[in-house]
Design a protein around this motif. Structure first.
Motif, PDB file in Angstrom:
ATOM      1  N   GLU A 202       0.808  -1.255  -0.057  1.00 36.24           N
ATOM      2  CA  GLU A 202      -0.120  -0.081  -0.134  1.00 36.24           C
ATOM      3  C   GLU A 202       0.912   1.037   0.013  1.00 36.24           C
ATOM      4  O   GLU A 202       0.666   2.457  -0.792  1.00 36.24           O
ATOM      5  CB  GLU A 202      -0.640  -0.060   1.269  1.00 36.24           C
ATOM      6  CG  GLU A 202      -1.933   1.016   1.038  1.00 36.24           C
ATOM      7  CD  GLU A 202      -2.682   1.310   2.475  1.00 36.24           C
ATOM      8  OE1 GLU A 202      -3.917   1.079   2.278  1.00 36.24           O
ATOM      9  OE2 GLU A 202      -2.274   1.270   3.794  1.00 36.24           O
ATOM     10  N   LEU A 207      -1.596  -1.195  -4.056  1.00 34.91           N
ATOM     11  CA  LEU A 207      -2.793  -1.700  -3.804  1.00 34.91           C
ATOM     12  C   LEU A 207      -3.911  -0.795  -4.093  1.00 34.91           C
ATOM     13  O   LEU A 207      -5.073  -0.850  -3.614  1.00 34.91           O
ATOM     14  CB  LEU A 207      -2.816  -2.036  -2.234  1.00 34.91           C
ATOM     15  CG  LEU A 207      -2.197  -3.194  -1.721  1.00 34.91           C
ATOM     16  CD1 LEU A 207      -2.354  -3.216  -0.105  1.00 34.91           C
ATOM     17  CD2 LEU A 207      -2.556  -4.408  -2.452  1.00 34.91           C
ATOM     18  N   ALA A 211      -4.061  -2.903  -8.015  1.00 32.66           N
ATOM     19  CA  ALA A 211      -4.601  -3.990  -7.116  1.00 32.66           C
ATOM     20  C   ALA A 211      -4.685  -5.210  -8.012  1.00 32.66           C
ATOM     21  O   ALA A 211      -4.390  -6.328  -7.454  1.00 32.66           O
ATOM     22  CB  ALA A 211      -5.522  -3.655  -6.392  1.00 32.66           C
ATOM     23  N   TYR A 223       1.687 -10.315   0.230  1.00 37.28           N
ATOM     24  CA  TYR A 223       1.580 -10.235  -1.203  1.00 37.28           C
ATOM     25  C   TYR A 223       2.895 -10.765  -2.022  1.00 37.28           C
ATOM     26  O   TYR A 223       3.942 -10.332  -1.507  1.00 37.28           O
ATOM     27  CB  TYR A 223       1.224  -8.806  -1.390  1.00 37.28           C
ATOM     28  CG  TYR A 223      -0.235  -8.499  -0.894  1.00 37.28           C
ATOM     29  CD1 TYR A 223      -1.171  -8.295  -2.002  1.00 37.28           C
ATOM     30  CD2 TYR A 223      -0.357  -7.764   0.242  1.00 37.28           C
ATOM     31  CE1 TYR A 223      -2.546  -8.157  -1.516  1.00 37.28           C
ATOM     32  CE2 TYR A 223      -1.407  -7.300   0.586  1.00 37.28           C
ATOM     33  CZ  TYR A 223      -2.569  -7.533  -0.206  1.00 37.28           C
ATOM     34  OH  TYR A 223      -3.785  -7.139   0.065  1.00 37.28           O
TER      35      TYR A 223
END
Length: 421
Positions: A202, A207, A211, A223
Motif C-alpha cells: 500500500e 494496492l 491492485a 503479497y
C-alpha cells in the motif's frame, strides 16, 4: 500521498493535476470535505477531553453533595469523550482513505493525456535491416534450447516457462552484468524478498489502481511483489535518514510476479509478457530538490546497460495518464523488436518525489528540520524481455545468435549461441 498542505492551500493545482492525468477531480472535493470533518472531529475531541480534565480536578477539592454531583458530571463527560474519540478515529480513517485516492502530482514537464500521448525524447541507433526473414524469439528459443514453454504451461499454467541451457545462462549473465554495473556506480547490491506485508504494498501505491495485477497469498497477510521497488521502498520505513548520507542507492535483485490482469490476451506468445520474471531494480532515497537530477542519472544508467546489449532503442516521456499512482514523472526505454515491427518497453525509471515516503514515514533531518525524502526507481534489466530483444536483434540466418561484446565475459567468453539441432 500528496502533501495535505497542498490540498488545503492550492486545491486547484490538484484539480489541474487530475485533469492532466485525464481523471475526475471528485477525489479532491472528497478529500477536502474529509479534511474539514477530521479537523472538526479533532477539535471536538480535544475540547471534550479538556472539559473532562477540568472537572476531574474540581472533584479532588470538592466535598459531600458537591463532590457527588461532580462525579456524576465527570462520568457523563467521560462518555462524551469516548464518543468523540470514536468519531475522531473514524474521521481520520475517512480522511486517510480519501487522501490515498489522489495520485501523485504529475511533473509540469510530463506530457498530458493517456497512454498514447507520450513524447519521444530520443532514439538511439537504427532498427536492423535483415537480408533474410527474421525469426521471432519463440522459434529462436526453441532452436537454441533456450526455454521450454510447453513444460512451463504444464507445470505452472499459461505465461510460465522454463529457461534452459543458454536461456538460463543468459539470465544469470544479464543479472550479473547489471549488478556489476550498479556496484561500479556506487549502488549497494541487495537481494530483496518477493513477499511483503500489506503496508509495503500500500505504501508504494500498488494496492490502488494496480491492485488487480497483484498476487495475494490466501490465508497469509502477504503479497507477491511485481517489482523489488516495493520491498526497497519499505526498507527504510519509519526511519529518519541522515541528510549527509543521501543519496542512498540500492540495486535489488528479486523474482517478480504479475497477474497481467489488464493485458486482455496481449503478447501471450513467448516470454515477453509473463506472470513471473527476474529483475534488477535500482532504488534511490534522496531529497526532493535533488530527485530531478537523480532521475536523469537513473535514465543514463539504464541507457548505458542497453548500449552494452547493442540494441536500438528510444526513450519516451510517459504521459501523465499512463503514470502509476506514485510517479510524478516516468521515462521508458523501448527496444526495437524486429518481428513485432515495433517498440517494446525494456526498462523504466520513475521519480515518486515524496509520495511513497509520506505513506511509509521515511524522513530526513537536515538544516530545515525533518522532512519526507524522495524515492526513485529504475530498471536495469527485466530478464525475459532483455532476452527477447537480444535473440531477435542479434540473430543470424542459420538461427544462431551473436552475443553482444559486453555480455561475453559473463557467458564464459561465448561469442555465438548455436542451435542445438
Amino acid at each position: 500521498m500528496i502533501d495535505p498542505r497542498l490540498l488545503r492551500d492550492d486545491p486547484d493545482r490538484v484539480r489541474a493535476a487530475q485533469a492532466k492525468r485525464r481523471l475526475s477531480d471528485d477525489v479532491v472535493d472528497r478529500a477536502l470535505e474529509a479534511d474539514s470533518a477530521r479537523r472538526q472531529a479533532i477539535a471536538d475531541f480535544e475540547s471534550r477531553r479538556a472539559e473532562q480534565k477540568a472537572s476531574g480536578a474540581l472533584v479532588a477539592k470538592a466535598q459531600g453533595e458537591e463532590k457527588q454531583s461532580l462525579l456524576a458530571q465527570v462520568k457523563e463527560l467521560a462518555a462524551g469523550v469516548k464518543e468523540a474519540e470514536a468519531a475522531r478515529i473514524a474521521a481520520e480513517a475517512a480522511w486517510d482513505e480519501a487522501m490515498k485516492a489522489i495520485p501523485n502530482i504529475a511533473d509540469d514537464a510530463a506530457p498530458a493525456g493517456l497512454e498514447d500521448d507520450y513524447t519521444v525524447i530520443e532514439q538511439v541507433g537504427t532498427p536492423r535491416e535483415f537480408d533474410f526473414e527474421p525469426r521471432d524469439h519463440v522459434e529462436l528459443g526453441q532452436m537454441l534450447g533456450a526455454f521450454d514453454l510447453e513444460r512451463g504451461a504444464k507445470v505452472s499454467g499459461s505465461r510460465f516457462y522454463f529457461l534452459t541451457g543458454v536461456g538460463a545462462q543468459l539470465q544469470l549473465a544479464l543479472v550479473n552484468m547489471a549488478m556489476d554495473q550498479a556496484r561500479a556506480a556506487g549502488f549497494v547490491q541487495t537481494a530483496a524478498p518477493s513477499l511483503v506485508r500489506p503496508r509495503a504494498m500500500e505504501g508504494t501505491g500498488f494496492l490502488g489502481q494496480a491492485a488487480d495485477d497483484v498476487y495475494r497469498i490466501e490465508g497469509e497477510d502477504l503479497y507477491l511483489v511485481g517489482t523489488s521497488e516495493v520491498p526497497m521502498a519499505a526498507f527504510h520505513s519509519d526511519e529518519i535518514l541522515d541528510a549527509a548520507q543521501l543519496p542512498l542507492r540500492y540495486a535489488a535483485f528479486s523474482p517478480c510476479f504479475r497477474k497481467e490482469a489488464g493485458s486482455h490476451g496481449k503478447d501471450t506468445r513467448g516470454i515477453w509478457r509473463v506472470h513471473w520474471f527476474d529483475k534488477v531494480e535500482m532504488f534511490v532515497y534522496t531529497t526532493v530538490e535533488e530527485s530531478y537530477a537523480e532521475h536523469q542519472r537513473l535514465l543514463a544508467w539504464e541507457k548505458e546497460f542497453l548500449d552494452k546489449l547493442e540494441l536500438c532503442y528510444r526513450v519516451i516521456d510517459t504521459a501523465a495518464g499512463d503514470l502509476g499512482l506514485s510517479a510524478s514523472r516516468k521515462f521508458d526505454c523501448e527496444a526495437w523488436i524486429p518481428t513485432r515491427n515495433g517498440w517494446g518497453e525494456l526498462t523504466s525509471t520513475s521519480n515518486c518525489t515524496e509520495f511513497q515516503a509520506r505513506r511509509l514515514d521515511i524522513r530526513t533531518r537536515g538544516e530545515h528540520g525533518t522532512t519526507p525524502v524522495a524515492t526513485l526507481n529504475g530498471t536495469l534489466t527485466a530478464v525475459t524481455r532483455a532476452i527477447v530483444a537480444i535473440l531477435e536483434t542479434h540473430q543470424n540466418e542459420d538461427g544462431s545468435v551473436t552475443v553482444p561484446q559486453a555480455l561475453r565475459p559473463y557467458l564464459g567468453g561465448l561469442e555465438v549461441l548455436k542451435p542445438i539441432a
